[in-house]
Each structure stands twice: as C-alpha cells, then as structure tokens.
Write an enzyme that holds these catalytic residues in place. Sequence first.
Site, PDB file in Angstrom:
ATOM      1  N   THR B  33      17.017  29.801  40.618  1.00  0.00           N
ATOM      2  CA  THR B  33      18.149  29.019  39.838  1.00  0.00           C
ATOM      3  C   THR B  33      19.445  29.622  40.355  1.00  0.00           C
ATOM      4  O   THR B  33      19.762  30.704  40.453  1.00  0.00           O
ATOM      5  CB  THR B  33      17.836  29.049  38.678  1.00  0.00           C
ATOM      6  OG1 THR B  33      16.605  28.872  38.212  1.00  0.00           O
ATOM      7  CG2 THR B  33      19.057  28.314  37.762  1.00  0.00           C
ATOM      8  N   GLN B  34      20.158  28.589  41.367  1.00  0.00           N
ATOM      9  CA  GLN B  34      21.640  29.247  41.424  1.00  0.00           C
ATOM     10  C   GLN B  34      22.767  28.469  40.574  1.00  0.00           C
ATOM     11  O   GLN B  34      23.889  29.029  40.571  1.00  0.00           O
ATOM     12  CB  GLN B  34      22.046  28.985  42.876  1.00  0.00           C
ATOM     13  CG  GLN B  34      21.124  29.618  43.871  1.00  0.00           C
ATOM     14  CD  GLN B  34      21.314  31.287  43.917  1.00  0.00           C
ATOM     15  OE1 GLN B  34      22.346  31.545  43.558  1.00  0.00           O
ATOM     16  NE2 GLN B  34      20.223  31.804  43.907  1.00  0.00           N
TER      17      GLN B  34
END
Lengths: 264, 270
Positions: B33-34
């Site tokens: 997840t960015q």
Amino acid sequence: MAMFSQNPLMNGPNYSFNEAPRVNAPEGARQHRFDPYTDNGGSTLAIAGADFAIMAGDTRLTSGYSINSRYHPKVFKIGGTTADQKDATLVLSVVGFMADGEALKEKLDSICKMYRYRHGKAMSVEACARRLSIILYQKRFFPYYAYAILGGLDEQGKGAVYSYDPVGSYEREQCRAGGAAASLIMPFLDNQVNFKNQYEPGSGEGHALQERERRPLTRAEVEILVKDAFDGAVERHIEVGDGLQMMVVTATGIEEIYLPLKKD
Amino acid sequence: MDHRPQNWGRPRDDVYGAYDGSYLQSSGPKQATQSPIVTGTSVIALKFKDGVVMAADNLASYGSLARFTDVPRLRSFAETSVIGFGGDVSDMQYLNRHLTDLSIDEAYAAPSSTDTTTSPGAGTLNAANLHKYLQKLLYSRRNNFDPLWNQILVAGLDSSEAPFLASVDMRGTAFTSPSLATGFGAALAQPIMRRYAETDEQAAQLSREEAVKIIKECMKVLYYRDARSLDKYSLAVVTKAGVEISEDEQLEQQSWAFAERIKGYGTQTV
C-alpha cells in the site's frame, strides 16, 4: 543526511514538518510514497552530578502543529525486576520519532531484565550504555529515529550520563540536551554546567584570562537549572511544553518529579 | 474453432496478438500500500465519569466522491471495547476480521468465569490490551514498509476498570489523552472537547449526557466544515455495563439555510 541533523543551519528551525522528504522527481511524475518516520517534537535533558544524575523531558507529544497529548512521558526507568520498575537503577530518555523511541526503550528494558535474571544483579550503566549503542547500530540502515540519553550511577557512585545519536555513536558527558529544543538548551548548559565563557573577573586579557574553576553542582542547583532550561525552551519552541518530568537517580533509588510547564 | 478449452473466452491471439503475461508476473520489488484509496474521515472520542463516548460518520469516500454512505466505522470487540477507524476502509475491514478472530480465540482461551453476574468478557481482552496489540501490529507493518493506512481510536476500560482512551496511527505512534480526534477532528473538534476536558480530572467530572452532547456538537462542526463528511454517523458509549453503539444517528439542528444570506464571496456582486 540532513534528516538526522540537529543543526539548525542545515535544516532551518527544527520543526518536524521541515523534515518532509524533498521530492526530486520531474514535474507531474510525483508518486506518493510511504514515509515511515515522523518527528513527535519534545525535548530531553540530562545532567550528571557528583553522586546523582537527573534525567528530564517535557511531556508534550506533537504531530505538525497539533498537540496529540499533553502527558506522554519520554523518560523511563530501565531494567527493574518487574513491570513497575520499582528496583530499577537506570533511566533512559528518548526523543524524536516516539514509536521508534518506545520500541527502543522496550528492547533495552527486556535485555536488562534478561541480564538481571541470568546474573542476579542489575546491569551497570557502562555495560548498558555499550549495549544500547549496539542495539542502535544493529538498525544502522533503517535506524531508530530517536535521540537517546542513558543515565545512572557508575561503579564509583558518580552520576553518569551517556548520549547517543540515532545510529549508536555515544559518549559519556557531564550534560546533554536532546530533541527539538536541543539547540536552545545546550548552549545554556555549556555556560551553566561547564562554566563555558565564564572567566575570573580582573584576571587579565586575552591568554591571561583565567577560566572560572569548575565545580560539581548540587542537586538543588541542578533541579533549578533543569526547570529554567525548559522554561526557556517552552518560550521559544512550539513543540515543547505542557509538563516537565524529571527522574533523579541516587544511591537510594530513583525519584520522580512532575512539574507543570506552559500549555500554550 | 479453437478446440483447446483453455483458450475459450479469451481474446483471440490471431486478432489481438499473444497475451502479454508479464503483467501477471510479480517480478521486481514487492508492492505494498502506498496510499489510501477508499477512506473514512475523522473519529472523535471523549472520556467522561464512568466511560468513553466515541463518534464517526458513516461515510467511506473515494477521493472527493462520497462513494459509500452506510459504512459504520465504530466496531466493538471482545464485548468490552470500541475501536474507531479513520483512513483506509479496506485496511479497516482487514483489521476488523483480524481483531474478531483474535477476540474469539481469546474468549476460548480464557473464558469468563462461570459466574454469570460478572460483565461479559471479563478476564479477557480489555481496551488497553487491544490498544497495545494494535500498536505492535501497526508498528511491525510500518517496519516492513507495508503499513495499514489507518488512524485508530480505542475506547473502553483498562485493567483497573478506569475509562481508557488511546490512539494509534499507521506508523505505530501511540498516545492517550482525555479527548482524542483523528484527521480534521484534530483541528476542529479537539479544541471544543478540550474546553470541557483539558485534564483527566475534568473529564471525570463529566456526566454521560454532557459528554454525548459535546460529541454531538463536535460532529455538527465537523459536518459544516469537513467536505468529506456526512450527516449520518455512529455514536458509541462504553461503560462498565458494556458497549452501546448506535449506527444511525442523524445530525440535529443542522441547516444550510444561513448560506443564502451570505454575500460578498466569489463572483457574486450584490
């Protein structure tokens, strides 16, 4: 690495949001990336006396311009037999990124507890200081972003203060300030604890000037000095305030003192 | 006719070219997840004499789109605690599953005494336990550069049955305070709550009714000023007696009627 610098000349004022990563990507090619670090502000201070050591820290926890908590201790007893740390002999203060600081505290505490369990005695401050340096250096390439100070009494019963950078460089000192207002407090300490830039009146000019002779400060003097240092820092740094927590390490045990600071 | 069943239903190679399987290969570094996608906004909570009140609206936004309007973000665990989630909603759902499993396991491992007069779940997880667990979980996820993109408030009672309220964020930073708020609430609701409960002593003077009233007032302020908010919200009260969550609260005394009387902004000339 400017991120770990405490030097205001490199960073400007040491506010946590000045540490935001500077993105060098070309215009439009910006990608939001997870930054695992933040700075939770606050400041710590430690002074060693002839037969005591005082560790202090403010109790404010910030994130940007927000105050997350007005009571979040930065100074911890380390290495007692039980969770209440009644028989602890060492004190650790951490400041910077508090999640890392607390992880570091818990790691050092469990190591000291294991030492006590195996050897049947508390860890000496010298041994604990070296161990803490190793713990920090073990994460050299993903450091604990925390400035640690360890305090206790050495084998002669003299006050000992060891200060660290985030990757484990350390030295024993008479006094040290850490965290957001370190650059405000440290010069004050140089002058008031180590009597820097104080000279004997009328002793001459230039090389003839005689430095004021150093003497160990009394506990009462140091407690006042700590309060004054923090009152000054609170006035000039927005990330410092709310409360002052002090731990006084003496041969008879560790005393804890809480004093209010300005909450603005 | 292609007689190989594995090719049926796929784009024809002679028309579209061979399928480029490289998209399916997970070569290169692992992606985590960015950034959050579907998000919830503020969660606010306030301690009072014998418990904690918490509130969060029922909106899950997709950027600036009000995408899902019936997503309760306050969840009860181990029958003793309420956890409020801000930030990514899919990470909230993951944590919800994880904590439900955890509290079931704990309930089997340490069942409450056969004495039915004790409060349900006594002797198992309390809010302080859940908070410490979440802090360790979120901190280890951030250490692996795979964060759970949430700001979380945990409310309930601690081991000495005193009101407990604490926060933990995606980096594992944890703290407590008499009143707490995530997101916009930290700027808009926290000053209002601190006016009534600056310290734990002041919070211990508040009655349940007063605390609920303050929280409702804060939710109204948030709805007026937070563009990613909703007038439907959940309200939870945790006390020694247990957890009460109402998931269909509606803002009271709220109206935009004043807006048409405001003049002097934008392109308006009169």
